[in-house]
Design an enzyme around this catalytic site. Structure first.
Site, PDB file in Angstrom:
ATOM      1  N   LYS A 105       4.788  -7.919  -0.703  1.00 24.72           N
ATOM      2  CA  LYS A 105       3.649  -8.832  -0.875  1.00 24.72           C
ATOM      3  C   LYS A 105       3.308  -9.115  -2.335  1.00 24.72           C
ATOM      4  O   LYS A 105       2.709 -10.156  -2.652  1.00 24.72           O
ATOM      5  CB  LYS A 105       2.419  -8.247  -0.176  1.00 24.72           C
ATOM      6  CG  LYS A 105       2.489  -8.229   1.340  1.00 24.72           C
ATOM      7  CD  LYS A 105       2.311  -9.603   1.927  1.00 24.72           C
ATOM      8  CE  LYS A 105       2.118  -9.557   3.435  1.00 24.72           C
ATOM      9  NZ  LYS A 105       1.936 -10.889   4.011  1.00 24.72           N
TER      10      LYS A 105
ATOM     11  N   SER B  26      10.578  -4.278   4.668  1.00 24.36           N
ATOM     12  CA  SER B  26       9.531  -4.981   3.927  1.00 24.36           C
ATOM     13  C   SER B  26       8.398  -4.117   3.398  1.00 24.36           C
ATOM     14  O   SER B  26       7.617  -4.579   2.573  1.00 24.36           O
ATOM     15  CB  SER B  26       8.931  -6.085   4.811  1.00 24.36           C
ATOM     16  OG  SER B  26       8.393  -5.530   6.001  1.00 24.36           O
TER      17      SER B  26
END
Length: 650
Positions: free
Chosen positions: A179, A434
């Site tokens: 992110k 991720s």
């Protein structure tokens, strides 16, 4: 149920999928009981109370809330859509685009931005240009705080699957999540005036850390609106990075409404986690790195998690621009399938509820700009269950000694399921890991779900209640060559219930893949023997989380008869202190409790099993009583196969 059974991995057929809708109810009484309740004509008070509560909530919402909501996107349940694990789900490109599905800045009311193309800001005109995203990704400003993460070969997974598996290690970013790329790329383009006023965002954790780190690097203030049930590890990390945490509501949607409302009223810049062109471009640098770190000519598939859709949209934008033959496949949990359902229908949908096990992708409404890009560029999506995600966490741990969070392992789970479903071999496959912001409390649940549904079968069995029957059952648990199967779990308890005398019930875990020929042969062998019965319940989440801890027999009255009028509900609500007491307050002591089971899992959402003596004549009163609870409590009576299996034991 929805299913796209004819999808093919090599030449994806794109077309319409059938669709169904369901409206969320505060209390769902199973169909076998519903008629008696409706016949009494007593359902209206609860409905009226629910409507009044909704009206009160709307009145209390910020004045700008109508500009920030999902407007009129269809509301569906994750259970409305079903596909076998690993099956490629097609994308509906035939449906005309909806005005609700185009990107606009939050609260935008400019007439020129209300057309079918959405945002008309000249500074963002590049997003509609043929190579607009490619240029933005290649010039993205991410590496002042982000690092180029390795593309790591996974030898054990590769051998297991007979394909070359490469892990794109975004869990090694400074904030343990991808992110940070999108957050910094967006914020690095703000003017000094905007930075001086500060930024605000909403997040369950990973995006919050990216924004906080970017703000510290750029020297601006950052307010982070987080749900009150966000993982403590992520809240503490945001504060450590200098972000001001504001805990708001019990869901991401409530936190987002608060953040967007404050952005509009206080002149702050809202930093979207996924629905912003610059955020998407920043996250697209993952795709750029993948194509540089290995010969792009050899890549067959890239798997990435989908939630809001920002990362996979960015990866697809650059991969399809430079090497269109690479298949880009999104992966979602079956209980949080908002993007999958949206792509299959050709319009964005809002989920009535989400399974928060993989909280990083537990999004009710996907972003408008990611949806547009995914619809144009993706080759399909696959769904995986929580057991598959947990097993993928174990797989990556065995390869790297790193513990991914559930959302971080979704792509690995999807790649495994897809390759196994289609029996593919010799392919070169990339899976994006991720994130690794694992809440320690959740490890217990992950460890319980590992291998269930892949390498371990959970059987519910009914056998004769006589000496030696359990040993006889275990004697049948053998391979064709006579080798004993590994017993991973066995739970049995004697019950003196008069209505169950003559039979015994037990849960049996075995080291055999569910659905395999070996498992099917074992079930046939057991069920062909007089007095013996077994069924595979490996795919039933409630059995893994609750039933395996509840082998105690049915509720009985004095004399051994089963309690009449017992109904068992699955109740979902935010996992916060005091919520279990809040749940019971309108129910007890008015109705007799016959069963209650809850285990803390470290998730945003908790599930409790609640059993009550509830005659048909009191159903309407019960509905009215629980309507006093706020909308975060959702009741659903067990029915069908779940009720049948639980009925064997409780």
């Amino acid at each position: 149920m929805m299913s796209c059974s004819n999808c093919r991995p090599a030449a994806l057929e794109r077309g319409r999928c059938s669709r169904s809708r369901s409206a969320r109810r505060v209390v769902t009484i199973c169909k076998s009981h519903a008629s008696s309740s409706k016949g009494a004509g007593k359902g209206k008070p609860a409905a009226a109370a629910a409507a009044a509560a909704a009206a009160a909530a709307a009145a209390a919402a910020p004045p700008l809330a109508p500009l920030l909501s999902s407007m009129n996107t269809p509301v569906v349940s994750p259970d409305d859509f079903h596909a076998p694990p690993g099956q490629l789900i097609s994308i509906n490109v035939m449906r005309p685009s909806s005005p609700l599905d185009v990107f606009r800045c939050i609260g935008c009311a400019k007439p020129e931005c209300q057309g079918p193309s959405g945002c008309a800001d000249p500074a963002l005109a590049w997003r509609r240009e043929p190579e607009g995203y490619l240029k933005q990704i290649l010039t993205a400003r991410v590496y002042k705080i982000a690092v180029e993460t390795p593309l790591q070969h996974a030898p054990m997974l590769s051998k297991q699957l007979n394909n070359t598996i490469l892990l794109k290690r975004e869990d090694l970013q400074p904030v343990r999540s991808f992110k940070v790329r999108g957050a910094f790329n967006k914020m690095a383009r703000l003017s000094q005036e905007q930075l001086d006023k500060g930024v605000i965002c909403s997040s369950a954790g990973n995006h919050a850390q990216g924004v906080a780190l970017a703000a510290r690097t750029l020297g601006c203030s950052a307010i982070i609106c987080m749900p009150t049930n966000a993982p403590v590890i992520k809240i503490d990390a945001v504060r450590e990075l200098g972000g001001t945490v504001e805990l708001v509501g019990e869901s991401f949607f409530e936190a987002q409404q608060q953040a967007q409302a404050r952005a509009l009223t206080e002149g702050l810049t809202f930093i979207s986690a996924y629905d912003d062109p610059y955020t998407i471009a920043g996250q697209g640098t993952i795709g750029h790195e993948i194509l540089r770190q290995t010969d792009m000519e050899d890549i067959d598939y890239i798997f990435a998690p989908m939630g809001g859709g920002g990362m996979i949209a960015g990866i697809a934008a650059i991969a399809k621009a430079l090497k269109p033959s690479i298949q880009i496949i999104g992966v979602e949990p079956s209980g949080a399938n908002s993007m999958t359902q949206s792509l299959a229908r050709g319009e964005r949908v809002t989920l009535s509820r989400v399974d928060a096990f993989a909280d990083g992708v537990a999004i009710k409404l996907p972003g408008a700009e990611p949806f547009r890009l995914c619809r144009e560029l993706l080759d399909g999506s696959v769904l995986v269950d929580n057991s598959a995600i947990s097993t993928a966490i174990k797989d990556v741990f065995n390869e790297t000694r790193s513990i991914l969070e559930p959302a971080g392992a979704v792509a690995v789970a999807g790649a495994k399921a897809f390759l196994q479903h289609y029996g593919l071999s010799g392919k070169r496959v990339v899976a994006v890991t991720s994130g690794a912001n694992m809440n320690f409390d959740r490890l217990r649940l992950v460890s319980e779900l590992v291998d269930v549904g892949s390498a371990e079968a959970m059987l519910a069995a009914r056998i004769p209640d006589r000496n030696g029957a359990i040993a006889e059952l275990l004697g049948m648990a053998a391979a064709a060559d006579g080798t004993r199967l590994d017993v991973t779990e066995l739970k049995y308890r004697f019950t003196g219930c008069a209505e169950r005398r003559g039979t015994a019930r037990l849960l049996l875990g075995l080291g055999v893949a569910p659905g395999s020929q070996q498992c099917r042969s074992l079930l046939e062998s057991i069920n062909s023997k007089e007095g013996f019965f077994a069924t595979d319940i490996s795919d039933m989440d409630l059995a893994q989380v609750h039933l395996r801890h509840m082998i105690g027999g049915p509720a009985v009255l004095e004399g051994g008869a089963e309690v009449p009028d017992e109904r068992i509900f699955k109740v979902e609500y935010p996992e916060l202190r005091g919520m279990l007491h809040k749940l019971l307050t309108p129910i007890s002591p008015r109705w007799d409790l016959t069963l209650l089971h809850f285990r803390k899992t470290g998730q945003r959402s908790a599930t409790a099993l609640l059993g009550l003596r509830l005659p048909a004549a009191e159903v309407a009163a019960f509905e009215e009583a629980v309507a006093e609870l706020d909308a975060s409590f959702e009741f659903q009576e067990l029915e069908g196969r779940e009720r049948e299996i639980f009925g064997l034991f409780v």
